[in-house]
Every structure is written in structure tokens, then in C-alpha cells.
Design a protein around this motif. Structure first.
Motif, PDB file in Angstrom:
ATOM      1  N   LEU A  43     -29.932 -23.356 -15.667  1.00  0.00           N
ATOM      2  CA  LEU A  43     -29.102 -22.904 -14.683  1.00  0.00           C
ATOM      3  C   LEU A  43     -28.620 -21.412 -15.384  1.00  0.00           C
ATOM      4  O   LEU A  43     -28.005 -21.607 -16.362  1.00  0.00           O
ATOM      5  N   ARG A  68     -30.890 -20.245 -10.376  1.00  0.00           N
ATOM      6  CA  ARG A  68     -29.410 -19.624 -10.358  1.00  0.00           C
ATOM      7  C   ARG A  68     -28.406 -20.402  -9.926  1.00  0.00           C
ATOM      8  O   ARG A  68     -28.596 -21.245  -9.010  1.00  0.00           O
ATOM      9  N   ASP A  69     -27.396 -20.758 -10.771  1.00  0.00           N
ATOM     10  CA  ASP A  69     -26.500 -21.755 -10.357  1.00  0.00           C
ATOM     11  C   ASP A  69     -25.518 -21.451  -9.024  1.00  0.00           C
ATOM     12  O   ASP A  69     -25.018 -20.431  -9.173  1.00  0.00           O
ATOM     13  N   GLY A  81     -26.209 -32.638  -8.955  1.00  0.00           N
ATOM     14  CA  GLY A  81     -27.470 -32.711  -9.735  1.00  0.00           C
ATOM     15  C   GLY A  81     -27.640 -34.036 -10.416  1.00  0.00           C
ATOM     16  O   GLY A  81     -26.451 -34.969 -10.500  1.00  0.00           O
ATOM     17  N   GLY A 109     -30.918 -38.043  -8.022  1.00  0.00           N
ATOM     18  CA  GLY A 109     -32.157 -38.918  -7.656  1.00  0.00           C
ATOM     19  C   GLY A 109     -32.613 -39.991  -8.473  1.00  0.00           C
ATOM     20  O   GLY A 109     -32.031 -40.090  -9.477  1.00  0.00           O
ATOM     21  N   THR A 110     -33.290 -40.905  -7.657  1.00  0.00           N
ATOM     22  CA  THR A 110     -33.561 -42.214  -8.598  1.00  0.00           C
ATOM     23  C   THR A 110     -34.921 -41.932  -9.405  1.00  0.00           C
ATOM     24  O   THR A 110     -35.791 -42.647  -9.341  1.00  0.00           O
ATOM     25  N   HIS A 111     -34.791 -40.873 -10.102  1.00  0.00           N
ATOM     26  CA  HIS A 111     -36.047 -40.639 -11.017  1.00  0.00           C
ATOM     27  C   HIS A 111     -35.680 -41.267 -12.379  1.00  0.00           C
ATOM     28  O   HIS A 111     -34.594 -41.815 -12.617  1.00  0.00           O
ATOM     29  N   GLU A 157     -29.116 -40.191 -15.780  1.00  0.00           N
ATOM     30  CA  GLU A 157     -28.041 -39.286 -15.320  1.00  0.00           C
ATOM     31  C   GLU A 157     -26.692 -39.872 -14.638  1.00  0.00           C
ATOM     32  O   GLU A 157     -26.168 -40.598 -15.275  1.00  0.00           O
ATOM     33  N   HIS A 195     -29.718 -37.470   1.031  1.00  0.00           N
ATOM     34  CA  HIS A 195     -29.683 -38.678   0.923  1.00  0.00           C
ATOM     35  C   HIS A 195     -29.155 -39.411  -0.537  1.00  0.00           C
ATOM     36  O   HIS A 195     -28.409 -40.304  -0.470  1.00  0.00           O
ATOM     37  N   LEU A 233     -22.987 -35.315  -5.774  1.00  0.00           N
ATOM     38  CA  LEU A 233     -23.886 -34.484  -4.843  1.00  0.00           C
ATOM     39  C   LEU A 233     -25.183 -34.284  -5.510  1.00  0.00           C
ATOM     40  O   LEU A 233     -25.391 -33.997  -6.898  1.00  0.00           O
ATOM     41  N   GLY A 289     -29.038 -32.384  -6.397  1.00  0.00           N
ATOM     42  CA  GLY A 289     -29.069 -30.717  -6.870  1.00  0.00           C
ATOM     43  C   GLY A 289     -29.394 -29.954  -5.928  1.00  0.00           C
ATOM     44  O   GLY A 289     -29.195 -28.986  -6.099  1.00  0.00           O
ATOM     45  N   PRO A 318     -29.795 -27.440  -3.318  1.00  0.00           N
ATOM     46  CA  PRO A 318     -28.655 -26.908  -2.781  1.00  0.00           C
ATOM     47  C   PRO A 318     -28.085 -27.451  -1.375  1.00  0.00           C
ATOM     48  O   PRO A 318     -26.946 -27.427  -1.104  1.00  0.00           O
ATOM     49  N   ALA A 350     -28.685 -30.009   0.424  1.00  0.00           N
ATOM     50  CA  ALA A 350     -28.341 -31.452   0.323  1.00  0.00           C
ATOM     51  C   ALA A 350     -26.726 -31.415  -0.352  1.00  0.00           C
ATOM     52  O   ALA A 350     -26.069 -32.209   0.113  1.00  0.00           O
TER      53      ALA A 350
END
Ligand SMILES: Nc1nc2c(c(=O)[nH]1)N[C@H]1C(S)=C(S)[C@@H](COP(=O)(O)OP(=O)(O)OC[C@H]3O[C@@H](n4cnc5c(N)ncnc54)[C@H](O)[C@@H]3O)O[C@H]1N2
Ligand code: MOO
Length: 420
Positions: free
Chosen positions: A205, A217-218, A274, A277-279, A283, A306, A322, A324, A326, A328
């Protein structure tokens, strides 16, 4: 439900929004100076501590008179070498202690105190004073001018002592605060503004300039504070934790010993960005599990946004995670953070409004939050509506809550107003 399962996974948007509001109680009240209470929610009814206005005053410039006239104009004896301010104060006190008798008058300005015994105010251009200080009506004035009460604003005509002048639950606007000042109030009891800690996750970031390919860019670190403020909260700290799970976990735990210390150190709400996600990486979910948090919502059936989470941390703070992407994240603020902060601030739940569609929106797989602009009173959905895009949100007048089946031109659809 199996052990450890989240009560609300893939929750309907409206239920998620309501649940965030209901998951908290209003914060305790504190008394704040009237001039710092803008946007705050009143914790209790406010009663008038004196009549409003506090004294009888002239609405128009002229003479306060008693009896039917003509009148003798009284004037205070001048004190030599007084400053203009002291002279004005001296005269005001003289008027305050005066009791007009039949046939007497006193020169007054608009808004000035009128003495006891004033029947009405003869307006400046309706009267004439001769060289001996005798006041009479001008030739063009009516013979019964002024009638009883003419051009006098009576004490207590807006509120009597003890009357409720502002009610608990009111979100204070500049108009409320001007009214409170007019009532002579210095302090008001308000619910505390929710204090928020931001935790930005993610690698690569950049804090300034155009990012190198592969970095971004953050858009959250510097900007979310203002978004939180617009929703009634205060950001007390922003932490960039990169991809370090231990740093993330440190923000979710606390060394504080009691509730007061926790609130002082870390606030009432944590917002992470960020890593939702269910990756493969654990995290945010991993950190929540390790911190012993109770996950209330894991996923909202909405696009974008989602993988949104709502959790209660072990020390009682609330957490919103939230995504990652933007847009969303920006719409996720409206889905969970807006009702959560409203609930903590004691404000009413932010209810969706309605707007007429100016274009068709095709059916989708689930509810969608689509930024729109108003064109001649109808909503035109943006074409920049994908989870990574900010262009449509930046120029939006609001956000459509578009059901799965979509909508047709002319149809009325629910929408969310933006807090700015
Ligand atoms: N295998 C899967 N992949 C993805 C899933 C999934 O369920 N399985 N869900 C997708 C959905 S839907 C969303 S939304 C995103 C959520 O992603 P994360 O919350 O995990 O976000 P990150 O991986 O941390 O970041 C994604 C992307 O967002 C941009 N980003 C992140 N932080 C910032 C920031 N501070 N400023 C600007 N932009 C930011 C950046 O481009 C990241 O690459 O996951 C999908 N994938
Ligand atoms: O559901 Mo994600 O928030 O759009 O790609």
C-alpha cells in the motif's frame, strides 16, 4: 447450528443493517459545552432555565411609551468621560430599573430592553420630539398608535421556565444550538461520540503518488476517518499492520484492566480493512478466532461487499471488517458501520429512502449496492459499480439497494443517502 458456526452467514442486507444497529446499546452520556455539541445526540430532555426571551424588548426602534400620549421623553443623566460601552451599560441598567408612568416615554433601539409599564413602542418614523423633549405622534400616524403590545416582544413568549425546549434523542444541528444558546444554556448532556480505531491490512500500500504496478495507493488510511466522522464517530488511531497477523491480533486484544481503560486506549469500535476474503490466508477471520471474538455476521448477501464481518471482541468492543476492494469497503460502511455508530450514539436507525429509477437495472445474483446520480429527479445508476472502482461512488448522490430481480425505468427503489 453446529458448534462454532456463525449465527448469521450470508445474511440478507436489510437484516445485517438492522442487526448492526441492535447489537449495541447507546454509550454513556457526558456534558459538553453547547458550542461543541454539533452533531451530537442529546441524552436527556433540556428544560428552559429562564423564560425565553428573558425580558420584554422592543421589536422596532422608537419609543417605549405608557399611556395615550403625548409623552415626556425620559433620559438618563450622562456620566462624564464614560466610554461608549460603559455609557450603554449604564443606560441599560437605568432602563431596567425604571417604571414608566402614564405620559412617559423612553427612546429604545430594536431588540433593546423596554422598561416596566411599557404599553407599546411608537415606531421612530411615526413620532416627533419637540425641542422641550415632548413626544407626539407624527401627522401621518394613527391616533391610537401604538396599540397595547405593539412592537413589544414579551418575556416568555417562546418558552416559559421549566418548559421542555429540546428533547432527548435529538441529533443537534446548528439551529438547535442557536436555540439552546438563546435559552441561556452553556452545557448540554450528550451521548458520547463513538470512538473508532482503524486497522488497515494489506501489503504494497502506497501512501502517496501513483503506485508502481502491483502496488496500490492506500484509499482507506487517510480517508476513512472523515467517513467515520460524517457518520458521527471519531477515529482515535489508525494502524497499518501489513500482512502481519500478530500485529492484527494485537489490535484486537488489549492489556487494559478495566472497561474505562479499554475505551480510553482503543475506543468502542474497531474497523479493519482488507483480508476478509475466504482465501488461503487466515487474516481477519483467523485473528478474530484467536482473539476469542464472537462473530455475529460473516458475509452479507450483497454485491459489492459480500465478505463483511461484524463481531464482538472479548472486551466488548465491536468490530467491523471491511473487504479490501475499495467500493466494497465504502458501501460496507453504509451496511454495517452507519447503523452501528447510530446505535452507539443513541441516534435513530438510518432508514433507507426511495428514489425513482431513470434507467433499467438488470437482474443479478444477489442484492446490489449501486451508486447513482440524480438527473432531473431520477436515479441514474453508475457504470463504475464493480468492487474495485471508486469513480461512481465519488460522483454519487446516493446508493441504490437494488434487489436481485433488478428494476425498470420509472420504478421506485430503495436507496441510501450519503452522509455528506
Ligand atoms: N478465493 C477467493 N477470492 C476472493 C473471495 C473469495 O471468497 N475467495 N472474495 C472476493 C471478494 S467478494 C472480495 S470483496 C475480496 C475481498 O478481499 P479481501 O478483503 O480479502 O481484500 P484484500 O485481499 O486484502 O484486498 C483486495 C484488494 O483490495 C485492494 N485494497 C486492499 N486494501 C486497500 C487499501 N488500503 N487501499 C486501496 N486498495 C486496497 C487491493 O487492490 C487488494 O488487492 O476478495 C475477493 N477474492
Ligand atoms: O463481494 Mo466483493 O465485495 O464485491 O468482490
Amino acid at each position: 447450528m453446529t458448534e462454532g458456526a456463525v449465527p448469521y452467514a450470508d445474511l440478507n442486507w436489510h437484516r445485517a443493517h438492522e442487526l448492526a444497529y441492535q447489537s449495541v446499546q447507546p454509550l454513556v452520556a457526558e456534558t459538553v459545552p453547547v458550542d461543541r455539541a454539533i452533531g451530537r445526540v442529546l441524552a436527556e430532555d433540556v428544560e428552559a432555565i429562564a423564560p425565553v426571551p428573558q425580558f420584554d424588548s422592543a421589536v422596532m426602534e422608537g419609543w417605549a411609551v405608557a399611556g395615550s400620549g403625548p409623552w415626556t421623553v425620559l433620559e438618563v443623566a450622562a456620566v462624564p468621560e464614560q466610554s461608549p460601552e460603559d455609557a450603554a451599560l449604564h443606560r441599560m441598567r437605568w432602563v431596567r430599573d425604571l417604571a414608566l408612568q402614564d405620559g412617559q416615554a423612553v427612546r429604545v433601539r430594536a431588540g433593546a430592553l423596554v422598561p416596566a409599564g411599557t404599553a407599546g413602542v411608537l415606531v421612530l418614523d411615526r413620532g416627533r420630539v419637540d425641542d422641550d423633549g415632548h413626544l407626539d405622534r407624527a401627522p401621518h400616524a394613527q391616533q391610537d398608535e401604538p396599540r397595547a403590545g405593539d412592537h413589544v416582544r414579551r418575556a416568555g413568549e417562546e418558552a416559559e421556565t421549566g418548559e421542555t425546549v429540546l428533547t432527548a434523542g435529538t441529533a443537534l444541528t446548528p439551529a438547535h444550538l442557536a436555540w439552546a444558546a438563546s435559552c441561556g444554556l452553556d452545557m448540554v448532556a450528550c451521548l458520547r461520540r463513538p470512538r473508532v480505531t482503524l486497522v488497515v491490512t494489506g501489503a504494497g500500500l502506497q501512501s502517496h503518488g501513483v503506485p508502481e504496478p502491483g502496488t496500490v495507493r492506500d484509499v482507506f488510511g487517510p480517508q476513512l476517518g472523515a467517513y467515520v466522522a460524517a457518520l458521527g464517530g471519531t477515529v482515535i488511531g489508525t494502524h497499518h499492520v501489513g500482512l502481519d497477523d500478530r500485529k492484527l491480533l494485537a489490535q484486537l486484544g488489549t492489556d487494559a484492566q478495566d472497561e474505562h481503560q479499554i475505551r480510553e486506549a482503543t475506543g468502542d469500535v474497531v474497523i479493519t480493512t482488507g483480508g476478509t476474503g475466504t482465501h488461503s490466508r487466515r487474516e481477519v477471520r483467523g485473528a478474530l478466532a484467536a482473539a476469542g471474538a464472537e462473530v455475529l455476521v460473516d458475509g452479507v448477501a450483497v454485491q459489492p461487499g459480500h465478505p463483511l464481518l461484524l463481531a464482538r471482541l472479548a472486551d466488548g468492543r465491536m468490530l467491523v471488517a471491511l473487504p479490501g476492494h475499495p467500493l466494497a469497503a465504502m458501501t460496507g460502511m453504509l451496511t454495517l458501520v452507519a447503523p452501528l455508530l447510530a446505535g452507539l450514539a443513541g441516534a435513530s436507525v438510518p432508514r433507507p429512502g426511495h428514489v425513482r429509477l431513470g434507467a433499467d437495472v438488470p437482474a443479478g445474483v444477489r442484492t446490489r449496492l449501486i451508486p447513482y446520480t440524480l438527473d432531473d429527479g431520477v436515479a441514474v445508476p453508475t457504470r463504475w459499480r464493480a468492487a474495485g472502482m471508486l469513480r461512481g461512488f465519488a460522483e454519487a448522490d446516493g446508493v441504490l439497494i437494488c434487489p436481485r430481480e433488478g428494476g425498470e425505468t420509472g420504478e421506485v427503489m430503495e436507496e441510501l443517502t450519503l452522509p455528506w
